[in-house]
Scaffold this motif. Sequence first.
Motif, PDB file in Angstrom:
ATOM      1  N   THR A  12       4.378  41.357  -9.387  1.00  0.00           N
ATOM      2  CA  THR A  12       4.208  41.218 -10.830  1.00  0.00           C
ATOM      3  C   THR A  12       5.396  41.823 -11.566  1.00  0.00           C
ATOM      4  N   PRO A 209      -3.008  39.476 -15.464  1.00  0.00           N
ATOM      5  CA  PRO A 209      -4.445  39.626 -15.717  1.00  0.00           C
ATOM      6  C   PRO A 209      -4.923  38.667 -16.794  1.00  0.00           C
ATOM      7  N   ARG A 210      -6.211  38.378 -16.790  1.00  0.00           N
ATOM      8  CA  ARG A 210      -6.770  37.562 -17.873  1.00  0.00           C
ATOM      9  C   ARG A 210      -6.839  38.392 -19.162  1.00  0.00           C
ATOM     10  N   ILE A 213      -3.953  45.095 -18.952  1.00  0.00           N
ATOM     11  CA  ILE A 213      -3.833  46.080 -17.879  1.00  0.00           C
ATOM     12  C   ILE A 213      -4.088  47.451 -18.509  1.00  0.00           C
ATOM     13  N   TYR A 221      -9.038  48.675  -9.608  1.00  0.00           N
ATOM     14  CA  TYR A 221      -8.609  47.667 -10.590  1.00  0.00           C
ATOM     15  C   TYR A 221      -7.936  46.496  -9.868  1.00  0.00           C
ATOM     16  N   SER A 222      -8.309  45.279 -10.237  1.00  0.00           N
ATOM     17  CA  SER A 222      -7.717  44.086  -9.625  1.00  0.00           C
ATOM     18  C   SER A 222      -7.413  43.062 -10.700  1.00  0.00           C
ATOM     19  N   TYR A 223      -6.475  42.173 -10.411  1.00  0.00           N
ATOM     20  CA  TYR A 223      -6.075  41.139 -11.373  1.00  0.00           C
ATOM     21  C   TYR A 223      -5.373  40.020 -10.609  1.00  0.00           C
ATOM     22  N   SER A 227      -8.040  39.088  -8.164  1.00  0.00           N
ATOM     23  CA  SER A 227      -9.195  39.271  -9.058  1.00  0.00           C
ATOM     24  C   SER A 227     -10.478  38.756  -8.433  1.00  0.00           C
ATOM     25  N   LYS A 236     -16.656  46.037 -13.776  1.00  0.00           N
ATOM     26  CA  LYS A 236     -15.449  45.985 -14.595  1.00  0.00           C
ATOM     27  C   LYS A 236     -15.708  46.567 -15.981  1.00  0.00           C
TER      28      LYS A 236
END
Length: 491
Positions: A12, A209-210, A213, A221-223, A227, A236
């Motif tokens: 990223t 991420p949608r 962050i 935490y995931s994205y 995700s 979440k």
Amino acid sequence: MAGQGLPLHVATLLTGLLECLGFAGVLFGWPSLVFVFKNEDYFKDLCGPDAGPIGNATGQADCKAQDERFSLIFTLGSFMNNFMTFPTGYIFDRFKTTVARLIAIFFYTTATLIIAFTSAGSAVLLFLAMPMLTIGGILFLITNLQIGNLFGQHRSTIITLYNGAFDSSSAVFLIIKLLYEKGISLRASFIFLSVCSTWHVARTFLLMPRGHIPYPLPPNYSYGLCSGNGTTKEEKETAEHENRELQSKEFLSAKEETPGAGQKQELRSFWSYAFSQRFAWHLVWLSVIQLWHYLFIGTLNSLLTNMAGGDMARVSTYTNAFAFTQFGVLCAPWNGLLMDRLKEKYQKEARKTGSSTLAVALCSTVPSLALTSLLCLGFALCASVPVLPLQYLTFILQVISRSFLYGSNAAFLTLAFPSEHFGKLFGLVMALSAVVSLLQFPIFTFIKGPLQNDPFYVNVMFMLAILLTFVHPFLVYRECRTWKESPSAIA
């Protein structure tokens, strides 16, 4: 998460740097593109039949109306680059990352297609294309700045690195100019930039991420690609709630020391920060330095033409030199490293003295703010000397100063104000500074007209105005000293 998360974070980061480096801040390479436009006879009819040669066969040095038209386009583009950050910052805060990036892609793609299919006869379309290009670029930057939240204590370094990459993307127009001189058409170059939008779309859905962050980063935490393997919706929401509490504790750490003051700060609204003295002086600091940078970039082609006596070969050489020096990505991280190191130093002192986290964060920005003003003063001084070889030093000081300017701006806003207001405050300061940047066109007209192409008196006034910007780091330093001596004075 450690095994999967770190590679994704790095991917990223790197793709975000590439996006900012290759697309976001191309407007600042305007002098290179103006050179191509002039060779394509854009607005050549404004030169008039009486525009005779001045040391060259084309007579471009005498085309004041043509220079003013290009200056006006840059003024409009740079104005929109800043002014639209307020509504786009609101869109980013309200509708999150995906929506903001799709809007950016739409503006950027449309702009590049318009430029690709313009010609000397339809050059007026540049008034539409350049503002759209800058709006798309600034949205790319805003959505990428949050990536710094993934890297904890290196947050300021990452933020300034992205701002440096944003500045360095001005080299894209240099590449287009060099390709043009090798026979690659302007249309082919901009069609290629349009096709690159497919990569922006892929990155939006795979590596971003949608939502936002968060900072500090909550557990698990995931994205993006991960995700689907992340937490459930309820988890979440719990993590977001915990994160908001962490942000509140980090920003208002003085709450435990002074409960009354802490409760008062917790209730402060966005507008209470927008009307604060701290924000007002930051606005003055940014507006003055940015106006000088915009005026210099927007008038560089005309300035070099005058200094070179109309020799377009020398103008091309110095235009290339200017563009080659625009790799602010090499300069900006030093600013972030400076702030991160100082923050660590002040945190150690804070543990011994009991100072607040907010005071520590603010103290770390003072040297960066002061150094930015000092660099800009040196840049203005060199630019005021009408000696062509000296402009190499001017170009170097200009890019370092600009890299520090936008890196310091973003870092100061993230450290000096609550993170939930960052998008709006960032947009507001850029929008208000954009109104000030509109002065560049009447100043350019004033230089071309009454001052008869002699910018000396304007340069002196700017140097005096730049001296005024030192008030901002001084006031922040005094505020820090007050907090260290009396933690209960935090307001």
